[in-house]
Each structure stands twice: as C-alpha cells, then as structure tokens.
Design an enzyme around this catalytic site. Structure first.
Site, mmCIF file in Angstrom:
data_model
loop_
_atom_site.group_PDB
_atom_site.id
_atom_site.type_symbol
_atom_site.label_atom_id
_atom_site.label_comp_id
_atom_site.label_asym_id
_atom_site.label_seq_id
_atom_site.Cartn_x
_atom_site.Cartn_y
_atom_site.Cartn_z
ATOM 1 N N HIS A 31 7.231 -2.447 3.249
ATOM 2 C CA HIS A 31 7.116 -1.815 1.930
ATOM 3 C C HIS A 31 6.966 -0.294 2.096
ATOM 4 O O HIS A 31 7.651 0.487 1.443
ATOM 5 C CB HIS A 31 5.925 -2.412 1.176
ATOM 6 N N GLU A 32 6.057 0.102 2.993
ATOM 7 C CA GLU A 32 5.850 1.543 3.235
ATOM 8 C C GLU A 32 7.138 2.210 3.707
ATOM 9 O O GLU A 32 7.481 3.306 3.265
ATOM 10 C CB GLU A 32 4.762 1.763 4.296
HETATM 11 ZN ZN LIG Z 1 3.857 1.531 -2.171
#
Ligand SMILES: [Zn+2]
Length: 475
Positions: free
Chosen positions: A338-339
């Site tokens: 996600h990052e």
């Molecule tokens: Zn985020």
C-alpha cells in the site's frame, strides 16, 4: 477599504463560526459513540462485542477530551485577541531587548525574541493537555508506553530543537521580505521550498534518531520478501529500518521517505508480530488469547489532515493478556505494498506540488496585504513589523481559505488511500491487506461506526468499512 473594527470582528466571528461548526461535527460523532452500544450487523465480522465496547469507550474519552481542549483553545484565542495579547507580546520582546542594550530598530532581533516568547507560551499552555492525554487518557486505554522521565526528556529535546530550527528560519524570512523588493514573494517561496527540502533530508538522518532508535531490519524472510517486492516494482530501496516505537506508545506505523534513488523504508517494531517487544511481554505474563478470532477489532482511520503518509495504528498494553500485537509477514508486506502504491502513483510528489503552489500564492497575496496598514491597526499595532504581518495574515486573514484548502486536501488524501489500496490489490495482496487493516484497527481500538459528515470533514483515511468494501470490489 474596510475599517479596523470590521476587519477585527470579522476575523473573530469567523473563528467562532469554524469553532461552532467543528463542535457540531464532533457532537454528531460523540452521539454515535454514546448511543451505538450494540455491535452493528456490518461490523460483526471485524469486531467482537468486547473489543467493540473498548473501542467505543476509548473513542468517547478522546471525544470528551477534544471537547474540553477545543473549548479551552477557543476561549484562549478569543481572550488573546480581545485583550491585545499579540501587541503585548511584541512590546515585551522589545523591553527584553532594551534591557540588554538593543533598541527597537533591530526589528529582526525583536522578531526572534517575539517568536521565542510565543513558543515558550504555547509550550507551557499546552503542556497540561499533553500530560493528561498521555498519562491519563492513553494510559487508561493501555496505549501509553512512556515513563514520566522519557516524556520530560522528549519534551525538552523537542522544544529546543524547534527553537533551533524556527528562529534562524524566521530571521532569514524576515530579512528576505525586507530586502526583496516588489517581488520578494518569489524569493520567500524559493527560500521556504529549499528549507523544506533540506529539512526532509536532514530529518531522517539527524533529527529522528535524536528521538528514537533506528536499527536495520535483520536478515531473514521478512527482509528478503520486502526487498524482492521493492525490486519487482523498481522501488529504489536503499535502507530498511525498524524503529523502536514501542518505547513511546503501542501505536504502530510504516512509512518510506527519501529523494530520487535513495529511498528508505521504516517499520515500527510494534507493527511486526515477530518483532514487537510488546509481544514478548505478552508471552511472559499472559494466558494467550488466540481464540480463532484475531481480527475482531474496529477501524478508525487516521484523522489528522496530515499529508505525510502514515499508517497510524496501535495496540494495547494493559490488556497484556489479551492478544498479540502487530501483523504477520504477509500482512506487513501488504501494508508496505500500500505504501509503495503511494510512491508508484506519485502521491507524495503531487502533494508537494500542491503545497508549493499554495505557498507561492499565499506569499503573493501576503505581499499585497502587507501594505495595508489597517490590518495592523485592527490587531492593535500602530507600526507594521513584518513578523506581525506574517502572523496576522497567515493565521487569521487566511483562515477561511485555509479551512477550505484543508477540507479539499483531506478529500484528496482519502482518494489517494483508495488508490494505494487498489495498488496493493494489483500486487495480489488484497486479502492480506484486508486482514492487516482489520487487525491493526483492532490493535488501535478504532471505532468503526462513523458519522458521514464528521468523517467527510476530518478523516484523511477512509472509514475502515469503506476501505474493506473497496478492496473487495476491486477484486
Ligand atoms: Zn496510505
């Protein structure tokens, strides 16, 4: 154009309108915390009744704290404005200078003293609130890990560091405004731009280590999986750290930073099931609780409208006997994917560009407004010191604009969150991300019932249920 009174009372009225609006929103959310005492149907899957109740009480306590803190600041600001607190502080700064042999012609020197006094004041006035929040509120719900000694040292370090950074920047900024001529706003923007790049660079290597201990993630399965994931999407991963966040609180986090080809990833020890010292405490003290239902806690999105990407989570310490903290490797990888989605989709770059355009525009308008003497009169000044212009214009005159901007940025941030989740799905990590979100949210005692208006205004991350739904959908 406008009389001094009109300007002053419009500013004051606007502050109160914002305050009433915010209070109204908070009361809507607080009402939910008070009344939704049974686990709603759609939440049952992610939260057991006991955790739900804990989350509800935590949220309620925070909301009550927010109410009193908000009321206090509002009254404080009002009193400061009505009683001429700003001119008073400016005069005091002048007196201090006089005493050590400078006269009031040294505007920059006086501005530095003024800034330092203002910082001392705001630190002192906010200290009881910080202490209460850390040692009463967070403590009560099992989040605080700081000892009073650690806390005190931390506060002192933070104070002097901020002073050491803010004072020279203020001095140079005022100097540029004074000598920059008609187009000073171009130079002030350039200066703040360079300073912010510099701070980002210096922060990681020199500032953050003053507060927390960073160690390279040891060789092993997790490390090699992260490295190969980074490689698969050409993320230029240079360094991989674990930070000892568990000394501070059981909140956990993962983020990346760095320019160009020099990226680093930082994982909080509290994020990692196999690494968190809190789990070690757990195994010693407790009856393990893994009752098949690890994912039964609720999700509260990070509500600070902070553009820096952080996945803020936490866990409990009081309930040592209750559960393991953090995520397994697959879930950590999902959180990281996600990052990395934020990176791949250039979210940070987009945020940087928006904030730079905004700074430039603000300085441009400032250059125009700075010439209006009535603004200074309105706030009780018969001279027009540059620092006072900065305070009045950026903090008060721009406040309607700032409100709108911050709302738009919060909405944009939520949009980015959905995109980053979709990216994690694209890397086939949707399932693990889902369970990570549920787990972390539970660790964090997030309350999953959200008022739509409150969350629209405040949440920089979408409410948990929305996120989970979106992840399923993109499947
Ligand atoms: Zn985020």
């Amino acid at each position: 154009m406008f009389s001094e009174e009109t300007i002053f009372y419009s500013v004051l009225a606007f502050l109160w309108i914002v305050y009433i609006w915010e209070s109204y929103l908070s009361s809507r959310q607080r009402h939910l915390c008070k009344t939704v005492t049974k686990v709603p149907e759609e939440v049952k899957e992610i939260l057991d009744p006991e955790s739900f109740e804990k989350a509800r009480l935590y949220q309620l306590d925070k909301s009550n704290f927010g109410f009193w803190n908000g009321l206090f600041s509002q009254l404080e600001t009002t009193i400061i404005l009505l009683c001429g607190g700003i001119p008073l502080l400016w005069i005091s700064a002048g007196r201090i200078l006089n005493r050590i042999g400078y006269n009031q012609e040294y505007e920059i020197t006086q501005s530095i003293v003024f800034t330092a006094l203002a910082m001392v004041y705001s630190t002192v006035i906010s200290l009881p609130w910080t202490v209460y929040s850390t040692f009463v509120l967070e403590e009560k719900h099992g989040f605080n890990k700081q000892t009073p000694g650690f806390f005190a040292k931390d506060q002192v370090k933070k104070f002097f560091l901020t002073l050491a950074i803010a004072l020279p920047i203020t001095a140079v900024l005022i100097y540029i405004i004074k000598v920059g001529g008609d187009y000073f706003f171009v130079y002030t923007w350039l200066f703040t731009f360079i300073v912010s790049l510099l701070l980002i660079t210096v922060y990681a290597d020199y500032i953050a280590p003053l507060f927390d201990k960073f160690t390279p993630l040891p060789e092993g399965e997790l490390r090699s999986s992260i490295e190969s994931m980074a490689e698969s999407i050409s993320f230029p991963l240079k360094k991989l750290f674990v930070v000892e966040g568990s000394k501070r609180s059981s909140h956990s986090n993962a983020y990346f930073y760095g320019f160009f080809k020099n990226k680093r990833i930082v994982l909080f020890d509290t994020l990692l099931e196999t690494y968190s010292p809190l789990n070690k405490e757990t195994t010693e003290v407790s009856k393990p609780i893994e009752v098949g239902k690890e994912c039964d806690w609720s999700g509260k999105p990070n509500s600070t409208p902070n553009t820096a990407e952080k996945e803020d989570r936490s866990s409990e310490k009081k309930e040592k006997d209750h559960k393991k903290q953090g995520c397994n490797n697959e879930e950590v990888l999902a959180v990281l994917s996600h990052e990395l989605g934020h990176w791949k989709l250039s979210h940070n770059l987009k945020n940087l560009i928006i904030s730079q355009v905004n700074t430039f525009l603000c300085f441009m308008v400032f250059a125009f407004l700075m010439k209006r003497k009535e603004l200074f009169f309105a706030f009780g000044f018969d001279t027009s010191p540059t620092i006072i212009g900065l305070v009045i214009i950026f903090q008060f005159i721009f406040s309607p604009y700032n409100e709108v901007l911050s709302f738009l940025m919060t909405a944009l941030c939520r949009h980015f969150e959905f995109q980053a989740d979709a990216f994690a799905k694209f890397l086939h990590r949707g399932g693990a991300l889902r369970s990570a979100l549920i787990k972390l949210n539970k660790d964090n005692l997030g309350f999953p019932v959200t008022d739509w208006l409150y969350s629209t205004w405040h949440y920089s991350h979408p409410p948990l249920l929305e996120r989970l739904k979106a992840i399923e959908k993109t499947d």
